[in-house]
Scaffold this motif. Structure first.
Motif, PDB file in Angstrom:
ATOM      1  N   VAL A 164       0.863  -1.180   0.000  1.00 12.70           N
ATOM      2  CA  VAL A 164       0.000   0.000   0.000  1.00 12.70           C
ATOM      3  C   VAL A 164       0.900   1.230   0.000  1.00 12.70           C
ATOM      4  CG1 VAL A 164      -1.873   1.217   1.178  1.00 12.70           C
ATOM      5  CG2 VAL A 164      -1.712  -1.273   1.354  1.00 12.70           C
ATOM      6  N   CYS A 165       0.898   1.956  -1.115  1.00  8.04           N
ATOM      7  CA  CYS A 165       1.722   3.153  -1.243  1.00  8.04           C
ATOM      8  C   CYS A 165       0.864   4.377  -0.957  1.00  8.04           C
ATOM      9  CB  CYS A 165       2.294   3.236  -2.653  1.00  8.04           C
ATOM     10  SG  CYS A 165       3.389   4.653  -2.876  1.00  8.04           S
ATOM     11  N   TYR A 166       1.402   5.314  -0.197  1.00  2.00           N
ATOM     12  CA  TYR A 166       0.620   6.504   0.146  1.00  2.00           C
ATOM     13  C   TYR A 166       1.298   7.800  -0.289  1.00  2.00           C
ATOM     14  CZ  TYR A 166       3.783   6.047   4.148  1.00  2.00           C
ATOM     15  OH  TYR A 166       4.881   5.884   4.945  1.00  2.00           O
ATOM     16  N   ALA A 167       2.329   7.713  -1.096  1.00  6.17           N
ATOM     17  CA  ALA A 167       3.078   8.909  -1.475  1.00  6.17           C
ATOM     18  C   ALA A 167       2.424   9.714  -2.589  1.00  6.17           C
ATOM     19  CB  ALA A 167       4.487   8.532  -1.892  1.00  6.17           C
ATOM     20  N   ASN A 168       1.590   9.112  -3.391  1.00  6.55           N
ATOM     21  CA  ASN A 168       1.071   9.799  -4.568  1.00  6.55           C
ATOM     22  C   ASN A 168      -0.330  10.363  -4.402  1.00  6.55           C
ATOM     23  OD1 ASN A 168       3.421   9.300  -6.005  1.00  6.55           O
ATOM     24  ND2 ASN A 168       2.720   7.284  -6.622  1.00  6.55           N
ATOM     25  N   LEU A 169      -0.831  10.375  -3.194  1.00  7.46           N
ATOM     26  CA  LEU A 169      -2.158  10.936  -2.929  1.00  7.46           C
ATOM     27  C   LEU A 169      -2.031  12.122  -1.993  1.00  7.46           C
ATOM     28  CD1 LEU A 169      -4.302   7.761  -2.145  1.00  7.46           C
ATOM     29  CD2 LEU A 169      -4.404   9.171  -4.194  1.00  7.46           C
ATOM     30  N   ASP A 170      -2.843  13.153  -2.252  1.00  8.10           N
ATOM     31  CA  ASP A 170      -2.846  14.219  -1.262  1.00  8.10           C
ATOM     32  C   ASP A 170      -3.555  13.690  -0.012  1.00  8.10           C
ATOM     33  OD1 ASP A 170      -5.696  14.761  -1.273  1.00  8.10           O
ATOM     34  OD2 ASP A 170      -5.437  15.962  -3.076  1.00  8.10           O
ATOM     35  N   ALA A 171      -3.403  14.369   1.075  1.00  9.82           N
ATOM     36  CA  ALA A 171      -3.876  13.871   2.371  1.00  9.82           C
ATOM     37  C   ALA A 171      -5.371  13.583   2.377  1.00  9.82           C
ATOM     38  CB  ALA A 171      -3.510  14.859   3.471  1.00  9.82           C
ATOM     39  N   ASP A 172      -6.179  14.457   1.799  1.00 13.30           N
ATOM     40  CA  ASP A 172      -7.635  14.237   1.809  1.00 13.30           C
ATOM     41  C   ASP A 172      -8.021  13.014   0.984  1.00 13.30           C
ATOM     42  OD1 ASP A 172      -8.062  16.424   3.458  1.00 13.30           O
ATOM     43  OD2 ASP A 172      -8.389  17.805   1.775  1.00 13.30           O
ATOM     44  N   ALA A 173      -7.438  12.865  -0.202  1.00 12.47           N
ATOM     45  CA  ALA A 173      -7.735  11.701  -1.038  1.00 12.47           C
ATOM     46  C   ALA A 173      -7.273  10.423  -0.358  1.00 12.47           C
ATOM     47  CB  ALA A 173      -7.068  11.854  -2.408  1.00 12.47           C
ATOM     48  N   CYS A 174      -6.134  10.486   0.323  1.00 11.19           N
ATOM     49  CA  CYS A 174      -5.621   9.319   1.038  1.00 11.19           C
ATOM     50  C   CYS A 174      -6.580   8.912   2.154  1.00 11.19           C
ATOM     51  CB  CYS A 174      -4.234   9.620   1.597  1.00 11.19           C
ATOM     52  SG  CYS A 174      -3.452   8.219   2.415  1.00 11.19           S
ATOM     53  N   GLU A 175      -7.066   9.884   2.904  1.00 10.50           N
ATOM     54  CA  GLU A 175      -7.996   9.563   3.991  1.00 10.50           C
ATOM     55  C   GLU A 175      -9.296   8.962   3.454  1.00 10.50           C
ATOM     56  OE1 GLU A 175      -8.276  12.998   6.518  1.00 10.50           O
ATOM     57  OE2 GLU A 175      -6.269  12.655   7.326  1.00 10.50           O
ATOM     58  N   ASP A 176      -9.787   9.480   2.322  1.00 12.40           N
ATOM     59  CA  ASP A 176     -10.994   8.904   1.709  1.00 12.40           C
ATOM     60  C   ASP A 176     -10.745   7.457   1.292  1.00 12.40           C
ATOM     61  OD1 ASP A 176     -12.351  11.293   2.036  1.00 12.40           O
ATOM     62  OD2 ASP A 176     -12.090  11.933  -0.052  1.00 12.40           O
ATOM     63  N   ALA A 177      -9.625   7.211   0.633  1.00 15.15           N
ATOM     64  CA  ALA A 177      -9.294   5.846   0.207  1.00 15.15           C
ATOM     65  C   ALA A 177      -9.117   4.934   1.415  1.00 15.15           C
ATOM     66  CB  ALA A 177      -8.032   5.859  -0.649  1.00 15.15           C
ATOM     67  N   CYS A 178      -8.545   5.462   2.478  1.00 11.64           N
ATOM     68  CA  CYS A 178      -8.309   4.653   3.678  1.00 11.64           C
ATOM     69  C   CYS A 178      -9.600   4.258   4.380  1.00 11.64           C
ATOM     70  CB  CYS A 178      -7.359   5.370   4.627  1.00 11.64           C
ATOM     71  SG  CYS A 178      -5.650   5.272   4.055  1.00 11.64           S
ATOM     72  N   GLU A 179     -10.629   5.070   4.282  1.00 11.05           N
ATOM     73  CA  GLU A 179     -11.937   4.667   4.819  1.00 11.05           C
ATOM     74  C   GLU A 179     -12.419   3.408   4.112  1.00 11.05           C
ATOM     75  OE1 GLU A 179     -15.049   7.606   4.988  1.00 11.05           O
ATOM     76  OE2 GLU A 179     -13.618   9.156   5.567  1.00 11.05           O
ATOM     77  N   ARG A 180     -12.288   3.395   2.784  1.00 10.48           N
ATOM     78  CA  ARG A 180     -12.713   2.236   2.009  1.00 10.48           C
ATOM     79  C   ARG A 180     -11.809   1.035   2.273  1.00 10.48           C
ATOM     80  NH1 ARG A 180     -12.680   6.437  -1.592  1.00 10.48           N
ATOM     81  NH2 ARG A 180     -11.029   5.527  -2.878  1.00 10.48           N
ATOM     82  N   LEU A 181     -10.500   1.296   2.385  1.00 10.17           N
ATOM     83  CA  LEU A 181      -9.547   0.215   2.656  1.00 10.17           C
ATOM     84  C   LEU A 181      -9.815  -0.406   4.025  1.00 10.17           C
ATOM     85  CD1 LEU A 181      -7.077  -1.451   1.883  1.00 10.17           C
ATOM     86  CD2 LEU A 181      -5.641   0.403   2.779  1.00 10.17           C
TER      87      LEU A 181
END
Length: 143
Positions: free
Chosen positions: A101-118
């Motif tokens: 799971v790479c988190y470097a290419n997402l801005d913080a808000d998009a990462c948090e949204d994706a992490c809810e689904r993950l």
């Protein structure tokens, strides 16, 4: 799918880093760790702390061992299709039964949204659901 930056881009990035220096790099890496990394760690938590590796300072990805040595390629496809989350199968790195799971290419808000689904998907996996199970066929409802 390109997995590496073109040489010209690498040279431009190197020149920018040489100009800006390591304080700028350190600030950017720390910013990633402060928010995105924390969000990914929380998303993977249902799999158990012992399932997560690669959380060293400066890392831009985490590895997670799947429950019951599940088929990582099937899990990746399920995560993408059912949960809108893209991760890399461990088999691509010689580590079957894991995902990267790479988190470097997402801005913080998009990462948090994706992490809810993950996190929702990881809860399903931890409970024995996922691809090929009744529980795995439900993609969930997201904001």
């Amino acid at each position: 799918v390109a997995i590496c930056a073109p040489v010209a881009s690498q040279k431009v990035a190197l020149a920018a880093l040489e100009e800006a220096g390591s304080p700028w790099v350190r600030e950017k890496v720390e910013a990633l760790a402060a928010r995105q990394k924390r969000a990914v760690l929380e998303a993977l938590a249902p799999l158990g702390a012992e399932a997560i590796s690669g959380a060293a300072d400066g890392a831009i990805y985490l590895m997670a061992t799947l429950p019951d040595a599940r088929d990582d390629e099937a899990i990746v496809e399920w995560l993408c299709e059912r949960h809108g989350v893209a991760v890399i199968p461990g088999t691509a790195h010689g580590l079957p039964g894991t995902v990267r799971v790479c988190y470097a290419n997402l801005d913080a808000d998009a990462c948090e949204d994706a992490c809810e689904r993950l996190r929702f998907a990881c809860e399903i996996l931890a409970a024995g659901g996922g691809p090929g199970t009744v529980a795995g066929n439900w993609g969930g409802i997201y904001k």
